[in-house]
Write a protein that holds these residues in place. Structure first.
Motif, PDB file in Angstrom:
ATOM      1  N   PRO A   1     -25.582  -8.279 -17.101  1.00  0.00           N
ATOM      2  CA  PRO A   1     -26.407  -7.196 -17.640  1.00  0.00           C
ATOM      3  C   PRO A   1     -27.590  -6.860 -16.730  1.00  0.00           C
ATOM      4  O   PRO A   1     -27.941  -7.622 -15.821  1.00  0.00           O
ATOM      5  CB  PRO A   1     -26.905  -7.793 -18.962  1.00  0.00           C
ATOM      6  CG  PRO A   1     -27.016  -9.261 -18.665  1.00  0.00           C
ATOM      7  CD  PRO A   1     -25.866  -9.570 -17.749  1.00  0.00           C
ATOM      8  N   VAL A   2     -28.183  -5.719 -16.962  1.00  0.00           N
ATOM      9  CA  VAL A   2     -29.461  -5.374 -16.333  1.00  0.00           C
ATOM     10  C   VAL A   2     -30.528  -6.323 -16.892  1.00  0.00           C
ATOM     11  O   VAL A   2     -30.523  -6.651 -18.080  1.00  0.00           O
ATOM     12  CB  VAL A   2     -29.834  -3.906 -16.632  1.00  0.00           C
ATOM     13  CG1 VAL A   2     -31.198  -3.568 -16.052  1.00  0.00           C
ATOM     14  CG2 VAL A   2     -28.762  -2.972 -16.096  1.00  0.00           C
ATOM     15  N   HIS A   3     -31.432  -6.772 -16.039  1.00  0.00           N
ATOM     16  CA  HIS A   3     -32.453  -7.719 -16.508  1.00  0.00           C
ATOM     17  C   HIS A   3     -33.738  -7.511 -15.716  1.00  0.00           C
ATOM     18  O   HIS A   3     -33.724  -6.962 -14.599  1.00  0.00           O
ATOM     19  CB  HIS A   3     -31.957  -9.162 -16.359  1.00  0.00           C
ATOM     20  CG  HIS A   3     -31.636  -9.565 -14.947  1.00  0.00           C
ATOM     21  ND1 HIS A   3     -32.572 -10.035 -14.066  1.00  0.00           N
ATOM     22  CD2 HIS A   3     -30.460  -9.555 -14.265  1.00  0.00           C
ATOM     23  CE1 HIS A   3     -32.007 -10.311 -12.907  1.00  0.00           C
ATOM     24  NE2 HIS A   3     -30.717 -10.025 -13.001  1.00  0.00           N
ATOM     25  N   PRO A   4     -34.894  -7.949 -16.250  1.00  0.00           N
ATOM     26  CA  PRO A   4     -36.187  -7.722 -15.580  1.00  0.00           C
ATOM     27  C   PRO A   4     -36.543  -8.754 -14.521  1.00  0.00           C
ATOM     28  O   PRO A   4     -37.492  -8.561 -13.772  1.00  0.00           O
ATOM     29  CB  PRO A   4     -37.175  -7.785 -16.742  1.00  0.00           C
ATOM     30  CG  PRO A   4     -36.545  -8.725 -17.719  1.00  0.00           C
ATOM     31  CD  PRO A   4     -35.060  -8.473 -17.618  1.00  0.00           C
ATOM     32  N   ALA A   5     -35.803  -9.864 -14.445  1.00  0.00           N
ATOM     33  CA  ALA A   5     -36.125 -10.909 -13.473  1.00  0.00           C
ATOM     34  C   ALA A   5     -35.655 -10.486 -12.078  1.00  0.00           C
ATOM     35  O   ALA A   5     -34.925  -9.517 -11.916  1.00  0.00           O
ATOM     36  CB  ALA A   5     -35.468 -12.221 -13.882  1.00  0.00           C
ATOM     37  N   GLU A   6     -36.073 -11.240 -11.072  1.00  0.00           N
ATOM     38  CA  GLU A   6     -35.634 -10.937  -9.720  1.00  0.00           C
ATOM     39  C   GLU A   6     -34.167 -11.327  -9.539  1.00  0.00           C
ATOM     40  O   GLU A   6     -33.612 -12.117 -10.310  1.00  0.00           O
ATOM     41  CB  GLU A   6     -36.502 -11.676  -8.696  1.00  0.00           C
ATOM     42  CG  GLU A   6     -36.322 -13.185  -8.690  1.00  0.00           C
ATOM     43  CD  GLU A   6     -37.101 -13.851  -7.571  1.00  0.00           C
ATOM     44  OE1 GLU A   6     -36.866 -15.043  -7.330  1.00  0.00           O
ATOM     45  OE2 GLU A   6     -37.927 -13.174  -6.932  1.00  0.00           O
ATOM     46  N   ASP A   7     -33.525 -10.759  -8.509  1.00  0.00           N
ATOM     47  CA  ASP A   7     -32.115 -11.065  -8.232  1.00  0.00           C
ATOM     48  C   ASP A   7     -31.951 -12.566  -7.987  1.00  0.00           C
ATOM     49  O   ASP A   7     -32.760 -13.181  -7.277  1.00  0.00           O
ATOM     50  CB  ASP A   7     -31.634 -10.300  -7.002  1.00  0.00           C
ATOM     51  CG  ASP A   7     -31.753  -8.790  -7.167  1.00  0.00           C
ATOM     52  OD1 ASP A   7     -31.924  -8.345  -8.318  1.00  0.00           O
ATOM     53  OD2 ASP A   7     -31.691  -8.068  -6.149  1.00  0.00           O
ATOM     54  N   PHE A   8     -30.882 -13.143  -8.540  1.00  0.00           N
ATOM     55  CA  PHE A   8     -30.663 -14.574  -8.345  1.00  0.00           C
ATOM     56  C   PHE A   8     -29.174 -14.893  -8.391  1.00  0.00           C
ATOM     57  O   PHE A   8     -28.350 -14.101  -8.856  1.00  0.00           O
ATOM     58  CB  PHE A   8     -31.420 -15.407  -9.385  1.00  0.00           C
ATOM     59  CG  PHE A   8     -30.884 -15.293 -10.799  1.00  0.00           C
ATOM     60  CD1 PHE A   8     -30.027 -16.259 -11.318  1.00  0.00           C
ATOM     61  CD2 PHE A   8     -31.242 -14.229 -11.618  1.00  0.00           C
ATOM     62  CE1 PHE A   8     -29.536 -16.168 -12.614  1.00  0.00           C
ATOM     63  CE2 PHE A   8     -30.769 -14.135 -12.915  1.00  0.00           C
ATOM     64  CZ  PHE A   8     -29.903 -15.103 -13.424  1.00  0.00           C
TER      65      PHE A   8
END
Length: 358
Positions: free
Chosen positions: A134-141
């Motif tokens: 899903p789309v999420h507010p955290a940085e790419d990981f």
């Protein structure tokens, strides 16, 4: 003192809210803090505050755990709040992907093969989302899951349904950062709101050791359903997709003292006397403090049959730990004090009352 408008905007930009909820925090860099301190205290005080401190203010709990000047907890230069978000995203994906792959949960350890104990599937989690994330507010990981089939089997053994596991760990406000992380290990701890699980950061060597012991650990848990050894439910790793920041590994464990009864005292018992006491002032000031061997001043009477089963289980568990070459372990004991009327009701013929529960 009134701050200039530019500094007020600078402070406001350190947190991002969406629909009234905090979704991300942006810690201030040293240069920005110098501007704030300069406005509050003057240039000299600002220089004194920020010199030699870097972007983080180290905590006394360990070299990995630190606290920013704004009070934000960080671990290995990663925001504890952002790590929590990434952890929940990864666990949701791990449980869901395994459920889709296996229509039925493995109930026989014989169904697991050698590859299941060494499997380490990975999944990219870009902030913009993907076909399976899903789309999420955290940085790419990048999420790495260790031996997912084995840990799913271990969760099945403990009677944990996948949906209940996800609900405990991944619902809104289900995880909280424990107030006093670190200790000598420098680890960081999260606890679920229902108190069923503890999430702890582990080192690379600790994760490697758990993977090495996983076959014998699973065999011990199968053969000893009443084992007192920590119950592990998952081992995971989070790696940033950009930059060279360090990887963070987590292990999910059962909370040993999760019970419907209030725990009035907690003891960490090693069977040793060297350094095994807690200052009386600290114990009096914090009733939740975990006490040690020399703080145990009472002899607790167990119900008939419990004493023998407890001793037998401790013998079996310590034999497993000895065979694994582990000697740094302890027995966590929780004590619940009954009300006077409860004690009177459960007294036996010679007037002794039972303070511990099976």
């Amino acid at each position: 003192m009134l701050l200039p408008l530019a500094l007020l905007l600078l402070l406001c930009d350190t947190q991002e809210y969406r629909e009234g909820k905090l979704v991300r925090q942006f810690p201030l860099k040293t240069q920005m803090l110098a501007q704030v301190y300069s406005a509050l205290d003057g240039p000299a005080a600002a220089s004194a505050r920020t010199s030699g401190s870097g972007d983080r203010t180290a905590s006394s709990s360990g070299k990995n755990v630190a606290v920013t000047p704004l009070g934000e907890m960080v671990y290995k230069q990663r925001s504890a709040y952002e790590l929590l978000q990434q952890l929940q995203l990864g666990i949701r994906w791990s449980v869901a992907s395994r459920a889709l792959r296996d229509s039925q949960t493995t109930s026989d350890p014989g169904d697991l093969d050698a590859e299941d104990f060494t499997a380490t599937p990975k999944q990219d989690f870009p902030r913009s989302g993907s076909r399976v994330t899903p789309v999420h507010p955290a940085e790419d990981f990048v999420w790495k899951d260790y031996a997912p089939a084995v840990f799913r089997f271990l969760r099945h053994l403990s009677g944990t349904h996948p949906s209940a596991y996800v609900a405990s760990l991944c619902s809104d406000q289900s995880l909280r950062l424990l107030a006093c992380p670190g200790g000598r290990s420098g680890a960081m701890f999260y606890a679920t709101a229902d108190e069923r699980y503890i999430v702890k950061t582990v080192t690379k060597s600790e994760a490697r050791l758990l993977m090495q012991l996983l076959p014998s650990y699973m065999q011990h848990v199968v053969q000893q359903p009443g084992t007192l050894v920590t119950k592990f439910h998952g081992l995971h790793r989070i790696e940033p997709m950009q930059g060279n920041r360090r990887k963070v590994r987590f292990v999910v464990m059962s909370n040993t003292l999760c019970t419907g009864l209030p725990i009035h005292k907690r003891f960490d018992l090693k069977g040793s006397t060297a350094g095994r006491s807690t200052p009386a002032e600290a114990a009096e000031a914090n009733r939740q403090l975990v006490l040690k061997d020399l703080d145990l001043h009472h002899c607790y009477k167990l119900q008939d049959g419990i004493s023998g089963r407890l001793k037998a289980q401790i013998v079996a568990d310590t034999a497993f730990l000895c065979a694994a070459g582990i000697m740094d372990y302890s027995l966590l004991l929780g004590v619940h004090h009954k009300q006077p009327q409860q004690q009177q009701q459960q007294q036996n013929g010679d007037g002794r009352s039972f303070a511990l529960h099976d």
